[in-house]
Design an enzyme around this catalytic site. Structure first.
Site, PDB file in Angstrom:
ATOM      1  N   LYS A   1       4.244   0.879   9.433  1.00  0.00           N
ATOM      2  CA  LYS A   1       4.386   2.159   8.737  1.00  0.00           C
ATOM      3  C   LYS A   1       3.754   3.288   9.536  1.00  0.00           C
ATOM      4  O   LYS A   1       4.248   4.406   9.517  1.00  0.00           O
ATOM      5  CB  LYS A   1       3.745   2.072   7.349  1.00  0.00           C
ATOM      6  CG  LYS A   1       4.623   1.321   6.372  1.00  0.00           C
ATOM      7  CD  LYS A   1       4.001   1.287   4.996  1.00  0.00           C
ATOM      8  CE  LYS A   1       3.005   0.159   4.893  1.00  0.00           C
ATOM      9  NZ  LYS A   1       2.509  -0.063   3.543  1.00  0.00           N
TER      10      LYS A   1
ATOM     11  N   ARG B   1       4.861 -12.785   9.786  1.00  0.00           N
ATOM     12  CA  ARG B   1       5.606 -11.589   9.405  1.00  0.00           C
ATOM     13  C   ARG B   1       6.960 -11.575  10.105  1.00  0.00           C
ATOM     14  O   ARG B   1       7.142 -12.203  11.141  1.00  0.00           O
ATOM     15  CB  ARG B   1       4.809 -10.318   9.687  1.00  0.00           C
ATOM     16  CG  ARG B   1       4.375 -10.109  11.110  1.00  0.00           C
ATOM     17  CD  ARG B   1       3.731  -8.712  11.290  1.00  0.00           C
ATOM     18  NE  ARG B   1       2.755  -8.388  10.264  1.00  0.00           N
ATOM     19  CZ  ARG B   1       2.746  -7.238   9.571  1.00  0.00           C
ATOM     20  NH1 ARG B   1       3.641  -6.312   9.782  1.00  0.00           N
ATOM     21  NH2 ARG B   1       1.819  -7.015   8.689  1.00  0.00           N
TER      22      ARG B   1
ATOM     23  N   GLU C   1       0.875  -1.172   0.000  1.00  0.00           N
ATOM     24  CA  GLU C   1       0.000   0.000   0.000  1.00  0.00           C
ATOM     25  C   GLU C   1       0.914   1.224   0.000  1.00  0.00           C
ATOM     26  O   GLU C   1       1.795   1.332   0.860  1.00  0.00           O
ATOM     27  CB  GLU C   1      -0.874  -0.016   1.263  1.00  0.00           C
ATOM     28  CG  GLU C   1      -1.876   1.100   1.224  1.00  0.00           C
ATOM     29  CD  GLU C   1      -2.775   1.187   2.451  1.00  0.00           C
ATOM     30  OE1 GLU C   1      -2.769   0.262   3.281  1.00  0.00           O
ATOM     31  OE2 GLU C   1      -3.467   2.203   2.562  1.00  0.00           O
TER      32      GLU C   1
END
Ligand code: ATP
Ligand code: MG
Length: 566
Positions: free
Chosen positions: A279, A269, A43
């Site tokens: 982020k 992850r 994204e």
């Protein structure tokens, strides 16, 4: 990719990771002309971090290993937070890591028309409806994992009315938040994501690519799987938090897709200790000026690592070695640093720099004489050859390499003691000059033994210690930036005691040294060139340097805390 040390030949590998096993199982049934297609779906709402690097290496790596391809797809369905700056940085970072999406650069926003058509299809099939409830009402009636949700009063709306309202939503007739398109699945499903999830919401916001063409935007769950399907992705690999979305991913495709369908697989992850990796938090550090931008060398972003002197090879090796796990785990950041050192050791030329200089005078060396000594550029790589290093009567050495009152096993310079100057001579400390007021040592006076020149044939005296030095007259003054971990706590973002991750910032994460003397062969270094400053670590020339002012970032020290633990 020939330069990856551990991953050259997959037949060498002892075992496959679970995703490779799935791929190997699947490709057995593929016809001749079919291969796997993966995607990396960032994204564009921030810069990529080392966790994304893991996902990039996995997705592009699988494609490379199995003769397939990997698409780059920007998952750009949240117009408020997305920007072209991020798109550009993401592309730069993936290229730098050494991967190529060729012409397959896609955007979920390119599919807005098709997604809209899919929504209409669902409405027509009776699988979606327009809900007039507010977001608060929708969330309040969702229930809990153990308590069923409550059906919306609008759930039974006739298809015709839904189609009409959806079109008017698209035309901008309704204010933000006044209506939602929801899938009609099961309000009492044990999986919360199947309790009539939202598919489209009204957002009168400009989009970084589609401008004001749309005022309704699809939710992640109604964009991701659909984009995978449109592109013909075979293996849609994402992180574990999407495992609970998978039934919805499949349900939506059940009602939309014809022909071959993508399948979603989840892996754990990458988490690193002493690091925050979301982020949102990284943006907070940037906006709050806790760091100097996204590429501040203390950040865990790919751009920061590049600036700090990490190499693509080291990041790819690290990614490969941490493996692909099914359960969450935390990797020691020292392991990443180990991979960096390992690569830099092979490629970085050696130079001498004195980070904390004290003057040393060789009293029996001819005044004004300059000798040129031969120094090997890289003992790990013969081909790098030699350089000339000027030697003279006045030198700098590290202040810590001299001790007046040494403990046992201090093999460097002491009063009356001998030490070798690297690539040069054995010297003996004759006298120490101090500032009479402060007592600080301002000069160390030594004699040298001309018969001990490095590289000379014949019998050579040996001494226990060797230290580095720089000739004062020919030295180049540079700025050196020393970094430490950005956080003082192993898990700054995981606290349950009400503290904020920023409470654990390390106040000493950056130390700037001015006027650090370096040997003159450093002239001509280019931004991002990497060096080992002997005994002091690996350093990388910062892109903000100019020819009058060289700035070096310390990439890592030489001390490998991870290798030691093993
Ligand atoms: P963050 O949580 O850090 O904000 P994100 O998951 O929202 O990241 P995306 O841009 O949506 O960021 O991620 C792009 C891809 O990278 C996704 O497939 C995501 O699963 C993967 N990814 C993100 N973080 C990690 C990580 N720490 N380890 C491995 N893969 C990751
Ligand atoms: Mg995300």
């Amino acid at each position: 990719m020939a330069d990856i040390v551990d991953n050259k030949d997959r037949t060498d590998k002892k075992s496959l990771n679970f995703i490779e096993s799935i791929v190997e199982r699947d490709i057995k049934d593929y016809p001749e002309n079919k291969s796997i297609l993966t995607r990396f779906p960032p994204e564009p709402n921030g810069y990529l971090h080392i966790g994304h690097a893991k996902s990039i290496c996995l997705n592009f790596g699988l494609a490379e290993a199995y003769g397939g391809k990997c698409n780059l797809r920007f998952d750009d369905t949240n117009p408020e937070t997305e920007e072209t700056e991020y798109v550009d940085s993401i592309k730069e970072d993936i290229r730098w890591l050494g991967f190529d999406w060729e012409n397959r650069e896609y955007y979920a926003s390119d599919y807005f028309d098709r997604l809209y058509d899919f929504a209409i299809l669902l409405i027509k099939k009776g699988f979606a409806y327009i809900d007039d409830q507010s977001a608060e009402e929708v969330s309040a009636t969702r229930g809990t994992p153990t308590k069923p949700g409550i059906e919306s009063p609008y759930r039974g709306r006739p298809v015709g009315e839904n189609l009409d309202l959806f079109e008017r939503m698209k035309n901008g007739e309704f204010p933000n938040g006044s209506k939602l398109l929801r899938a009609k699945i099961d309000m009492s499903s044990p999986n919360m994501w199947l309790r009539d999830p939202a598919l489209y919401r009204i957002k009168k916001v400009s989009h970084h690519r589609t401008g004001d063409a749309w005022c309704i935007y699809p939710m992640y769950d109604f964009a991701h799987g659909q984009s995978d399907y449109i592109e013909g992705i075979t293996h849609s690999i994402c992180t574990l938090e999407f495992e609970v979305h998978r039934p919805l991913y499949d349900w939506l495709l059940d009602h939309i897709a014809e022909g071959p369908r993508p399948h979603q697989y989840e892996f754990a992850r990458l988490n690193l200790n002493y690091t925050v990796m979301s982020k949102r938090r990284l943006l907070e550090l940037v906006n709050g000026k806790y760091v100097n931008g996204w590429d501040d060398p203390r950040m865990p972003t790919i751009s920061a690592m590049r600036r700090r002197g990490y190499t693509p090879v080291s990041i790819r090796n690290f990614s490969e070695r941490v493996g692909v796990a099914k359960r969450d785990n935390i990797i020691d950041v020292a392991f990443l640093e180990h991979a960096v050192r390992e690569d830099l050791n092979k490629i970085a030329q050696r130079r001498m720099a004195v980070l904390d200089p004290v003057k040393l005078v060789i009293v029996n060396y001819t005044e004004g004489k300059v000798e040129s000594l031969k120094a090997r550029n890289n003992p790990e790589n013969e081909e790098d050859g030699f350089r000339e290093v000027p030697f003279g009567r006045e030198l700098y050495i590290e202040r810590e390499d001299f001790m007046e009152d040494p403990p046992k096993k201090f093999f460097r310079l002491v009063p009356g003691g001998e030490v070798r100057l690297k690539y040069a001579y054995i010297i003996k400390c004759e006298e120490v000059v101090k500032n009479p007021e402060t007592g600080e040592i301002i000069e160390i006076r030594c004699s040298y033994d001309p018969d001990t020149k490095s590289g000379m044939t014949g019998s050579q005296r040996k001494v226990k210690g060797t230290i580095h030095w720089v000739s004062i007259d020919q030295s180049i003054k540079t700025e050196v930036r020393l970094y430490d971990r950005l956080f003082i706590d192993e898990d700054p973002a995981g606290k349950k005691d009400g503290t904020d991750f920023k409470d654990y910032l390390n106040p000493n994460s950056l130390k700037i040294l001015k006027d650090v003397p370096v040997e003159p062969s450093i002239i001509g270094a280019k931004p991002l060139n990497k060096f080992q400053f002997e005994r002091k670590g690996y350093f990388c020339l910062d892109p903000d340097s100019s020819s009058d002012k060289l700035i070096f970032n310390r990439t890592v020290t030489l001390r490998d805390t991870w290798a030691k633990k093993k």
